[in-house]
Design a protein around this motif. Structure first.
Motif, mmCIF file in Angstrom:
data_model
loop_
_atom_site.group_PDB
_atom_site.id
_atom_site.type_symbol
_atom_site.label_atom_id
_atom_site.label_comp_id
_atom_site.label_asym_id
_atom_site.label_seq_id
_atom_site.Cartn_x
_atom_site.Cartn_y
_atom_site.Cartn_z
ATOM 1 N N PHE A 1 0.196 8.217 6.240
ATOM 2 C CA PHE A 1 1.608 7.060 5.441
ATOM 3 C C PHE A 1 2.457 7.480 6.717
ATOM 4 N N LEU A 2 2.066 7.745 7.321
ATOM 5 C CA LEU A 2 3.031 6.992 8.852
ATOM 6 C C LEU A 2 2.973 5.770 9.837
ATOM 7 N N SER A 3 1.352 5.497 9.567
ATOM 8 C CA SER A 3 0.306 4.383 9.583
ATOM 9 C C SER A 3 1.143 3.433 8.643
ATOM 10 N N LEU A 4 1.468 3.110 7.755
ATOM 11 C CA LEU A 4 2.332 2.552 6.514
ATOM 12 C C LEU A 4 3.730 2.175 7.098
ATOM 13 N N ASN B 1 0.690 -1.464 -0.169
ATOM 14 C CA ASN B 1 -0.170 -0.240 -0.339
ATOM 15 C C ASN B 1 1.220 1.618 0.186
ATOM 16 N N LEU B 2 2.057 0.913 0.653
ATOM 17 C CA LEU B 2 2.985 2.513 0.591
ATOM 18 C C LEU B 2 3.480 2.820 -1.209
ATOM 19 N N ARG B 3 3.807 1.865 -1.749
ATOM 20 C CA ARG B 3 4.252 1.749 -3.016
ATOM 21 C C ARG B 3 2.940 2.080 -4.395
ATOM 22 N N ARG B 4 1.639 1.844 -3.695
ATOM 23 C CA ARG B 4 0.163 2.383 -4.327
ATOM 24 C C ARG B 4 -0.035 3.854 -3.447
ATOM 25 N N LEU B 5 0.590 4.407 -2.370
ATOM 26 C CA LEU B 5 0.382 5.774 -2.487
ATOM 27 C C LEU B 5 0.197 6.887 -2.913
ATOM 28 N N LYS B 6 -0.928 7.401 -3.076
ATOM 29 C CA LYS B 6 -0.939 8.704 -4.095
ATOM 30 C C LYS B 6 -1.336 10.277 -3.742
ATOM 31 N N TYR B 7 -1.070 11.255 -3.215
ATOM 32 C CA TYR B 7 -1.489 11.605 -3.007
ATOM 33 C C TYR B 7 -1.633 13.280 -4.106
ATOM 34 N N SER B 8 -3.389 13.501 -3.870
ATOM 35 C CA SER B 8 -3.739 14.318 -4.690
ATOM 36 C C SER B 8 -4.401 15.375 -4.312
ATOM 37 N N SER B 9 -4.620 16.597 -4.574
ATOM 38 C CA SER B 9 -5.802 18.167 -4.594
ATOM 39 C C SER B 9 -6.522 17.978 -3.588
ATOM 40 N N ASN B 10 -7.474 16.277 -3.705
ATOM 41 C CA ASN B 10 -9.129 16.484 -3.678
ATOM 42 C C ASN B 10 -9.032 15.429 -1.709
ATOM 43 N N VAL B 11 -6.980 15.201 -1.839
ATOM 44 C CA VAL B 11 -7.144 14.408 -0.219
ATOM 45 C C VAL B 11 -6.422 15.976 1.015
ATOM 46 N N ASP B 12 -7.158 14.884 1.886
ATOM 47 C CA ASP B 12 -7.277 16.237 3.073
ATOM 48 C C ASP B 12 -5.373 15.783 3.808
ATOM 49 N N MET B 13 -4.297 17.273 3.836
ATOM 50 C CA MET B 13 -3.169 16.286 4.301
ATOM 51 C C MET B 13 -2.844 15.722 5.389
ATOM 52 N N SER B 14 -3.519 16.077 6.199
ATOM 53 C CA SER B 14 -3.926 15.617 7.932
ATOM 54 C C SER B 14 -4.175 14.389 7.226
ATOM 55 N N ASP B 15 -5.151 13.644 6.867
ATOM 56 C CA ASP B 15 -5.151 12.434 6.572
ATOM 57 C C ASP B 15 -4.158 11.758 5.743
ATOM 58 N N PHE B 16 -3.443 11.966 4.398
ATOM 59 C CA PHE B 16 -2.097 11.513 4.178
ATOM 60 C C PHE B 16 -1.347 11.159 4.729
ATOM 61 N N ILE B 17 -1.296 12.553 6.039
ATOM 62 C CA ILE B 17 0.517 11.972 6.601
ATOM 63 C C ILE B 17 0.158 11.259 7.875
ATOM 64 N N SER B 18 -0.821 11.299 7.688
ATOM 65 C CA SER B 18 -1.545 10.058 8.704
ATOM 66 C C SER B 18 -2.001 8.368 8.331
#
Length: 266
Positions: free
Chosen positions: A27-30, A8-25
């Motif tokens: 990412f850290l969990s993974l 899932n880390l390798r497939r993780l993608k950030y987009s402008s539609n994603v809340d930054m805090s949710d994305f970082i959380s």
């Protein structure tokens, strides 16, 4: 180590539609689940989460001196806030979709219009973009803009076809309405990016930068005519494919001058 988390880390993608805090959380969990503790690996996964090569390169240069993980996260957040992913910038890889016909500005291999000519045909084709429809926003002839610079409305750009490395161009003479791709680059390869509007005053406003969602006209910088196509203007190319002809025409206010840019990968 969780193989699922690593996948899932390798497939993780950030987009402008994603809340930054949710994305970082997430990412850290993974990272914890996958036991990814090496800072260079963590940087690599964050870089891999970005679709835009332009922003990825900027971030990579900022990451190099960083040796603390907390600062890796802060740098990532700072770059995303400074360079919003929906903005089109110098160096962005884009497709240009004609709003009326739904076709994409396209160019195949360089096949000269005459022996020894630097020019080859551009056209509109396809309802889904492929590699022949990818263009790079470049500095105009005579200027050197920095990669990552935003494109302000009414500024002048160049458009380089990624696959063939040719430049979108048109003749300087008003009598000629032809649009080509050129192996060279001069002022005939310069295009002004303007908002599409129904009133001339709004058209010439300099406010704002070009972004996904904006309807624009691309005006040839020398002869001031806009890029144009329409569904009934077709020609048959050497491979017997029916393509929409692209030329310079219109006053910049009509529907057939409207184009919509999409950033590749978003």
């Amino acid at each position: 180590m969780s193989q699922a988390a690593l996948h899932n880390l390798r497939r993780l993608k950030y987009s402008s539609n994603v809340d930054m805090s949710d994305f970082i959380s997430n990412f850290l969990s993974l990272c914890r689940s996958a036991n990814v503790t090496n800072i260079e690996e963590q940087k690599s996964f964050l870089l891999g989460s970005l679709h835009d090569d332009n922003i990825r390169n900027i971030l990579a240069s900022k990451f190099r001196p960083v040796e603390e993980f907390d600062w890796v996260i802060k740098v990532f957040q700072g770059i995303i806030y400074e360079y919003p992913l929906h903005q089109i910038r110098c160096g962005s890889k884009i497709t240009l979709k004609h709003c009326v016909t739904g076709q994409y500005l396209s160019h195949g291999e360089h096949k000269p219009i005459a022996p020894g000519s630097p020019y080859s045909t551009v056209f509109c084709n396809g309802s889904k973009p492929r590699e022949n429809e990818i263009w790079i926003v470049a500095s105009p002839s005579g200027e050197n803009k920095n990669s990552g610079d935003p494109v302000h409305f009414n500024s002048v750009i160049g458009l380089c076809h990624e696959k063939s490395r040719t430049n979108l161009c048109a003749a300087n003479e008003l009598a000629s309405r032809d649009v080509w791709a050129s192996t060279g680059k001069d002022s005939n390869c310069n295009w002004a990016v303007r908002r599409h509007a129904t009133e001339s005053g709004y058209l010439n406003e300099n406010n704002g930068v070009w972004a996904i969602g904006d309807i624009v006209i691309l005006e040839h910088a020398n002869n001031k005519l806009p890029l144009f196509t329409q569904s009934h203007i077709e020609f048959i190319d050497s491979h017997s494919n029916s393509n929409q002809e692209v030329l310079l025409d219109g006053d910049g206010f009509e529907e057939n001058n409207k184009w919509y840019a999409e950033i590749v990968g978003q």
